[in-house]
Design a protein around this motif. Structure first.
Motif, PDB file in Angstrom:
ATOM      1  N   MET A   1       0.975  -1.327  -0.100  1.00 27.69           N
ATOM      2  CA  MET A   1       0.081   0.056  -0.078  1.00 27.69           C
ATOM      3  C   MET A   1       0.837   1.179   0.088  1.00 27.69           C
ATOM      4  O   MET A   1       1.738   1.078   0.735  1.00 27.69           O
ATOM      5  N   ASN A   2       0.396   2.275  -0.810  1.00 28.49           N
ATOM      6  CA  ASN A   2       1.143   3.411  -0.698  1.00 28.49           C
ATOM      7  C   ASN A   2       1.054   4.234   0.433  1.00 28.49           C
ATOM      8  O   ASN A   2      -0.082   4.258   0.960  1.00 28.49           O
ATOM      9  N   SER A   3       2.277   4.783   0.933  1.00 24.47           N
ATOM     10  CA  SER A   3       2.078   5.552   2.177  1.00 24.47           C
ATOM     11  C   SER A   3       2.195   6.883   2.034  1.00 24.47           C
ATOM     12  O   SER A   3       2.376   7.789   3.201  1.00 24.47           O
ATOM     13  N   PHE A   4       1.908   7.568   0.802  1.00 25.10           N
ATOM     14  CA  PHE A   4       2.654   8.844   0.467  1.00 25.10           C
ATOM     15  C   PHE A   4       1.491   9.338  -0.408  1.00 25.10           C
ATOM     16  O   PHE A   4       1.116   8.578  -1.517  1.00 25.10           O
ATOM     17  N   VAL A   5       0.857  10.473  -0.178  1.00 22.87           N
ATOM     18  CA  VAL A   5      -0.078  11.160  -1.249  1.00 22.87           C
ATOM     19  C   VAL A   5       0.341  12.755  -1.598  1.00 22.87           C
ATOM     20  O   VAL A   5       1.022  13.292  -0.618  1.00 22.87           O
ATOM     21  N   HIS A   6       0.531  12.733  -2.767  1.00 20.68           N
ATOM     22  CA  HIS A   6       0.825  14.198  -3.149  1.00 20.68           C
ATOM     23  C   HIS A   6      -0.151  14.598  -4.357  1.00 20.68           C
ATOM     24  O   HIS A   6      -0.655  13.992  -4.778  1.00 20.68           O
ATOM     25  N   LEU A  27       0.962  19.861  -2.039  1.00 21.76           N
ATOM     26  CA  LEU A  27       0.354  19.278  -0.789  1.00 21.76           C
ATOM     27  C   LEU A  27       0.828  17.726  -0.718  1.00 21.76           C
ATOM     28  O   LEU A  27       0.892  16.977  -1.809  1.00 21.76           O
ATOM     29  N   SER A  28       1.446  17.482   0.511  1.00 22.13           N
ATOM     30  CA  SER A  28       1.964  15.967   0.621  1.00 22.13           C
ATOM     31  C   SER A  28       1.575  15.632   2.115  1.00 22.13           C
ATOM     32  O   SER A  28       1.481  16.326   2.801  1.00 22.13           O
ATOM     33  N   TYR A  29       1.189  14.044   1.856  1.00 23.81           N
ATOM     34  CA  TYR A  29       0.871  13.471   3.249  1.00 23.81           C
ATOM     35  C   TYR A  29       1.945  12.150   3.222  1.00 23.81           C
ATOM     36  O   TYR A  29       2.057  11.635   2.319  1.00 23.81           O
ATOM     37  N   ASP A  30       2.375  12.039   4.497  1.00 19.45           N
ATOM     38  CA  ASP A  30       3.109  10.866   4.719  1.00 19.45           C
ATOM     39  C   ASP A  30       2.588  10.158   6.049  1.00 19.45           C
ATOM     40  O   ASP A  30       2.655  10.534   6.979  1.00 19.45           O
ATOM     41  N   ALA A  31       2.315   9.054   5.689  1.00 18.46           N
ATOM     42  CA  ALA A  31       2.025   8.069   6.824  1.00 18.46           C
ATOM     43  C   ALA A  31       2.874   7.976   7.977  1.00 18.46           C
ATOM     44  O   ALA A  31       2.229   7.783   9.158  1.00 18.46           O
ATOM     45  N   PHE A  35      -0.325  13.020  11.504  1.00 18.80           N
ATOM     46  CA  PHE A  35      -1.292  13.974  11.541  1.00 18.80           C
ATOM     47  C   PHE A  35      -0.946  15.209  10.912  1.00 18.80           C
ATOM     48  O   PHE A  35      -1.842  16.153  10.984  1.00 18.80           O
ATOM     49  N   ALA A  36       0.088  15.185   9.841  1.00 21.74           N
ATOM     50  CA  ALA A  36       0.563  16.425   9.194  1.00 21.74           C
ATOM     51  C   ALA A  36       0.183  16.401   7.714  1.00 21.74           C
ATOM     52  O   ALA A  36       0.365  15.500   7.102  1.00 21.74           O
ATOM     53  N   VAL A  37      -0.116  17.552   7.046  1.00 24.07           N
ATOM     54  CA  VAL A  37      -0.091  17.807   5.608  1.00 24.07           C
ATOM     55  C   VAL A  37       0.966  19.011   5.660  1.00 24.07           C
ATOM     56  O   VAL A  37       1.072  19.865   6.045  1.00 24.07           O
ATOM     57  N   THR A  38       1.790  18.667   4.514  1.00 24.43           N
ATOM     58  CA  THR A  38       2.969  19.753   4.233  1.00 24.43           C
ATOM     59  C   THR A  38       2.360  20.480   2.988  1.00 24.43           C
ATOM     60  O   THR A  38       1.910  19.958   2.018  1.00 24.43           O
ATOM     61  N   VAL A  39       2.500  21.717   3.033  1.00 19.31           N
ATOM     62  CA  VAL A  39       1.980  22.482   1.719  1.00 19.31           C
ATOM     63  C   VAL A  39       3.079  23.536   1.434  1.00 19.31           C
ATOM     64  O   VAL A  39       3.773  24.215   2.315  1.00 19.31           O
ATOM     65  N   VAL A  40       3.617  23.368   0.207  1.00 19.53           N
ATOM     66  CA  VAL A  40       4.613  24.206  -0.062  1.00 19.53           C
ATOM     67  C   VAL A  40       3.939  25.016  -1.525  1.00 19.53           C
ATOM     68  O   VAL A  40       3.575  24.638  -2.542  1.00 19.53           O
ATOM     69  N   PHE A  41       4.289  26.379  -1.007  1.00 17.84           N
ATOM     70  CA  PHE A  41       3.476  27.466  -2.082  1.00 17.84           C
ATOM     71  C   PHE A  41       4.745  27.907  -2.972  1.00 17.84           C
ATOM     72  O   PHE A  41       5.836  28.060  -2.452  1.00 17.84           O
ATOM     73  N   SER A  42       4.322  27.805  -4.199  1.00 18.70           N
ATOM     74  CA  SER A  42       5.593  28.275  -4.972  1.00 18.70           C
ATOM     75  C   SER A  42       4.966  29.307  -6.503  1.00 18.70           C
ATOM     76  O   SER A  42       3.749  28.978  -6.622  1.00 18.70           O
ATOM     77  N   HIS A  43       5.708  29.904  -6.932  1.00 21.06           N
ATOM     78  CA  HIS A  43       5.559  30.690  -8.122  1.00 21.06           C
ATOM     79  C   HIS A  43       6.835  30.811  -9.204  1.00 21.06           C
ATOM     80  O   HIS A  43       7.894  31.343  -8.455  1.00 21.06           O
ATOM     81  N   GLU A 116      -7.909  10.822  -0.041  1.00 18.10           N
ATOM     82  CA  GLU A 116      -6.811  10.175  -0.485  1.00 18.10           C
ATOM     83  C   GLU A 116      -5.933   9.938   0.761  1.00 18.10           C
ATOM     84  O   GLU A 116      -5.271   8.601   1.015  1.00 18.10           O
ATOM     85  N   THR A 117      -5.725  10.971   1.670  1.00 16.96           N
ATOM     86  CA  THR A 117      -4.990  10.530   2.803  1.00 16.96           C
ATOM     87  C   THR A 117      -5.668   9.578   3.726  1.00 16.96           C
ATOM     88  O   THR A 117      -5.149   8.798   4.517  1.00 16.96           O
ATOM     89  N   TYR A 118      -6.970   9.678   3.655  1.00 12.66           N
ATOM     90  CA  TYR A 118      -7.746   8.644   4.639  1.00 12.66           C
ATOM     91  C   TYR A 118      -7.539   7.253   4.123  1.00 12.66           C
ATOM     92  O   TYR A 118      -7.853   6.534   4.749  1.00 12.66           O
ATOM     93  N   GLU A 119      -7.450   7.098   2.943  1.00 12.11           N
ATOM     94  CA  GLU A 119      -7.205   5.646   2.387  1.00 12.11           C
ATOM     95  C   GLU A 119      -5.726   5.300   2.922  1.00 12.11           C
ATOM     96  O   GLU A 119      -5.602   4.191   3.174  1.00 12.11           O
ATOM     97  N   VAL A 120      -4.914   5.974   3.143  1.00 12.14           N
ATOM     98  CA  VAL A 120      -3.618   5.795   3.773  1.00 12.14           C
ATOM     99  C   VAL A 120      -3.655   5.462   5.381  1.00 12.14           C
ATOM    100  O   VAL A 120      -3.308   4.615   5.893  1.00 12.14           O
ATOM    101  N   VAL A 121      -4.382   6.461   5.766  1.00  7.66           N
ATOM    102  CA  VAL A 121      -4.432   6.219   7.351  1.00  7.66           C
ATOM    103  C   VAL A 121      -5.728   6.869   7.547  1.00  7.66           C
ATOM    104  O   VAL A 121      -5.960   7.927   7.364  1.00  7.66           O
TER     105      VAL A 121
END
Length: 141
Positions: A1-6, A27-31, A35-43, A116-121
């Protein structure tokens, strides 16, 4: 099972009172940090900011106002668009003010990412590995 969502999505950065311009939100999520979602804003290939958000707070912000500290979120409607308004308060300026940014994201896209993150955890199934955490803290200092 994938433990990462992007997911990469276009969000709107508020400039001034009413003007907005598009930036990317990665946005990224790692099992491993459930509890955390990382967001990187770019331009234009430049990173503007990186924030680590509480996954539950992000989900709650889709339906009601949340946050009292450096991150605040609330749902907003703009005609047929449902958006999440995210307000970020950063470091202090020399004049005593603080860096401040307001970003608007399409609710449906964020909700799809969260599903998608809920499918991981699944919510409520997050585990805190206290022994590993304490080992890391002790080893680091």
């Amino acid at each position: 099972m994938n433990s990462f969502v992007h997911k990469t999505m276009v969000v709107q950065l508020q400039a001034g009172v009413t003007d907005r311009f598009p930036v990317l939100a990665h946005l990224s999520y790692d099992a491993a940090d459930p509890f955390a979602v990382t967001v990187v804003f770019s331009h234009d290939g430049r990173v503007l900011a990186r924030w680590q958000l509480d996954r539950e707070m992000l989900a709650d912000g889709l339906t009601r106002p949340v946050g009292i500290g450096d991150v605040r979120m609330r749902p907003e409607s703009r005609g047929s668009w449902e958006e999440l308004r995210m307000e970020f308060l950063g470091d202090a300026h020399p004049d005593g003010g603080r860096h401040h940014a307001v970003v608007f994201a399409w609710t449906a896209t964020l909700a799809a990412f969260l599903r998608e993150t809920y499918e991981v955890v699944a919510p409520g199934r997050e585990e805190v590995r206290v022994d590993e955490f304490l080992s890391d803290v002790i080893a680091g200092g």
